[in-house]
Design an enzyme around this catalytic site. Structure first.
Site, PDB file in Angstrom:
ATOM      1  N   SER A 188       0.559  -1.264  -0.317  1.00 48.17           N
ATOM      2  CA  SER A 188      -0.029  -0.038  -0.020  1.00 48.17           C
ATOM      3  C   SER A 188       0.883   1.179   0.056  1.00 48.17           C
ATOM      4  CB  SER A 188      -1.055  -0.028   1.130  1.00 48.17           C
ATOM      5  OG  SER A 188      -0.429  -0.108   2.390  1.00 48.17           O
ATOM      6  N   HIS A 228      -5.408  -2.718  -3.070  1.00 41.43           N
ATOM      7  CA  HIS A 228      -4.808  -1.756  -4.231  1.00 41.43           C
ATOM      8  C   HIS A 228      -4.633  -2.461  -5.634  1.00 41.43           C
ATOM      9  CE1 HIS A 228      -4.272   1.330  -1.349  1.00 41.43           C
ATOM     10  NE2 HIS A 228      -3.722   0.332  -0.616  1.00 41.43           N
ATOM     11  N   LYS A 243     -11.151   1.566  -2.235  1.00 40.84           N
ATOM     12  CA  LYS A 243     -10.203   2.312  -3.144  1.00 40.84           C
ATOM     13  C   LYS A 243     -10.759   2.354  -4.597  1.00 40.84           C
ATOM     14  CE  LYS A 243      -7.443   1.646   0.343  1.00 40.84           C
ATOM     15  NZ  LYS A 243      -7.060   0.565   1.519  1.00 40.84           N
TER      16      LYS A 243
HETATM   17  C1  LIG Z   1      -7.005   0.333   2.931  1.00 41.70           C
HETATM   18  C2  LIG Z   1      -6.457  -1.018   3.370  1.00 41.70           C
HETATM   19  C3  LIG Z   1      -7.189  -1.857   4.085  1.00 41.70           C
HETATM   20  C4  LIG Z   1      -8.209  -1.540   5.030  1.00 41.70           C
HETATM   21  O1  LIG Z   1      -9.476  -1.491   4.245  1.00 41.70           O
HETATM   22  P1  LIG Z   1     -10.645  -0.645   4.581  1.00 41.70           P
HETATM   23  O2  LIG Z   1     -11.812  -0.947   3.718  1.00 41.70           O
HETATM   24  O3  LIG Z   1     -10.224   0.782   4.387  1.00 41.70           O
HETATM   25  O4  LIG Z   1     -10.822  -0.808   6.150  1.00 41.70           O
HETATM   26  C5  LIG Z   1      -6.796  -3.268   4.085  1.00 41.70           C
HETATM   27  N1  LIG Z   1      -5.496  -3.538   3.349  1.00 41.70           N
HETATM   28  C6  LIG Z   1      -4.887  -2.811   2.635  1.00 41.70           C
HETATM   29  C7  LIG Z   1      -3.619  -3.099   2.043  1.00 41.70           C
HETATM   30  C8  LIG Z   1      -5.350  -1.551   2.485  1.00 41.70           C
HETATM   31  O5  LIG Z   1      -4.564  -0.721   1.865  1.00 41.70           O
END
Ligand SMILES: *Cc1c(COP(=O)(O)O)cnc(C)c1O
Length: 387
Positions: free
Chosen positions: A182, A210, A240
């Site tokens: 991330s 992502h 995302k």
């Molecule tokens: C953003 C993210 C999460 C968390 O997801 P949310 O739905 O925002 O709680 C989990 N893993 C990764 C790699 C992320 O970037």
């Protein structure tokens, strides 16, 4: 001034964060997400959001949510196993399974909740969890919550992972990895990780927060690599590229049934608002119908990487996340402020989100940026870094 020592300690710790350039503050936006946003009266090119395909403010996503609001109201009213599961949730789960080609999917309230649920439901005290050093915090927290033995391997170091797996006598082994990391945007070697999982009879938990909407023509990292296995537990967030809120976990029917029965964040938490589920279904349909969005995004990624390379700036990745590592936290903050003065919103990412000494600017690209926005950012980044 109260006499409670707890408050005084927190005040000292906050002062410490401020001195180290680690104090965070929120920006308050007055607009939807998009290639540009409105903040404190300024219109800024938005290179900070994870809305990689511009779906957070897509009229069709909004209309699907609005329609669900009319049908189901706003709140889900209960956890999914009690009475919070609607037709809208069921349709979203079916749509996601079809979209990824996986047998069954389960809708969680967030990616964070999903990872906690997966790890704690599949691993226990008799288990061992193996995690990449740069895995997202919620995979780490899930491993801790499971009370399994916890082994971290250096980023991407499969030789160390192999040794750790070979040395493990745990009854259940589970490898957990971000598919796209991330804060660096690089892609995990999923086929090699799957081969290790097979060799050492382990689960492979893939966090594709992502990768969904970006890799594999939008269908995610498993599609990108063309891999499938009943030992893969696949998690993709809606927050995302899919422009919404919530997360799916997909995999073998038995795993999904087990998570539905036993994943505590699923069982003991209110179901997602039905409108969020409907928005997810609409977003998946758009990604499937409009591959040109993903192509535009990848075009911007290529342009950005070429620009950085020409300017002699190290970094860049094959995904929407483009790190420019500067090291020092205060310098990252100063650079981010400099870019804001030039009209770009580019966040400074500091510890604890990234390891100490690797503070960075993190550029997030979107299919909806214009080529001119991307070119302008590259120019201003080069000038700001050189100043
Ligand atoms: C953003 C993210 C999460 C968390 O997801 P949310 O739905 O925002 O709680 C989990 N893993 C990764 C790699 C992320 O970037």
């Amino acid at each position: 001034m109260g006499a409670f020592a707890g408050i005084a300690r927190i005040r000292r710790d906050l002062d410490g964060l401020a001195r180290e350039g680690l104090l965070r503050a929120r920006r308050t936006l007055d607009s939807p997400q998009g290639p540009s946003v409105l903040e404190s009266g300024a219109t800024l090119a938005n290179f900070a959001s994870n809305d990689y395909l511009g779906l957070a403010n897509d009229p069709r996503v909004i209309e699907a949510a609005r329609d669900a609001l009319g049908r189901y109201g706003f709140g889900a009213g209960a956890s999914p196993l009690v009475v919070g599961h609607t037709r809208s949730h069921a349709e979203a789960e079916r749509a996601f399974a079809a979209f990824t080609g996986l047998p069954r999917a389960l809708l969680f309230a967030s990616g964070y909740a999903a990872n906690l649920g997966i790890l704690a439901a599949l691993a226990d005290r008799e288990s061992a969890v193996f995690a990449d050093r740069l895995d997202h915090a919620c995979l780490v927290d899930g491993a801790l919550l499971s009370r399994a033995g916890f082994h971290r391997y250096p980023h991407g170091d499969l030789a160390v992972l192999e040794r750790q797996l070979a040395a493990s006598t745990a009854r259940t082994r589970l490898i957990a990895t971000d598919a796209v990391f991330s804060m660096d945007g690089d892609v995990a070697p999923l086929p090699e990780l799957l081969a290790l999982a097979e060799r050492f009879d382990a689960w492979l938990v893939v966090d594709d927060a992502h990768g969904i909407g970006v890799l594999g023509r939008g269908r995610g990292s498993l599609a990108h690599f063309g891999i499938a296995s009943e030992r893969i537990v696949y998690m993709a967030t809606l927050g995302k590229a899919l422009g919404g809120y919530g997360a799916f976990v997909a995999g073998a029917p038995e795993v999904i049934e087990w998570l539905m029965q036993r994943a505590r964040p699923y069982v003991f938490s209110t179901a997602l608002p039905p409108a969020a589920a409907a928005a997810a279904t609409a977003a998946l349909a758009i990604v499937a119908a409009e591959p040109e969005r993903v192509e535009r995004l990848l075009g911007h990624v290529a342009t950005f990487r070429e620009g950085l390379a020409k300017a002699g700036i190290a970094g860049s990745s094959p995904t929407a996340i483009q790190p420019v590592i500067v090291g020092d936290a205060s310098r990252a903050v100063a650079l981010s402020a400099g870019l804001r003065e030039r009209g770009h919103l580019v966040p400074a990412i500091r510890p604890p989100t990234v390891p100490a000494g690797t503070s960075r600017l993190r550029v997030s690209l979107s299919s909806e940026h214009s080529p001119a926005q991307v070119a302008c950012l590259v120019r201003d980044l080069a000038e700001t870094l050189a100043a």
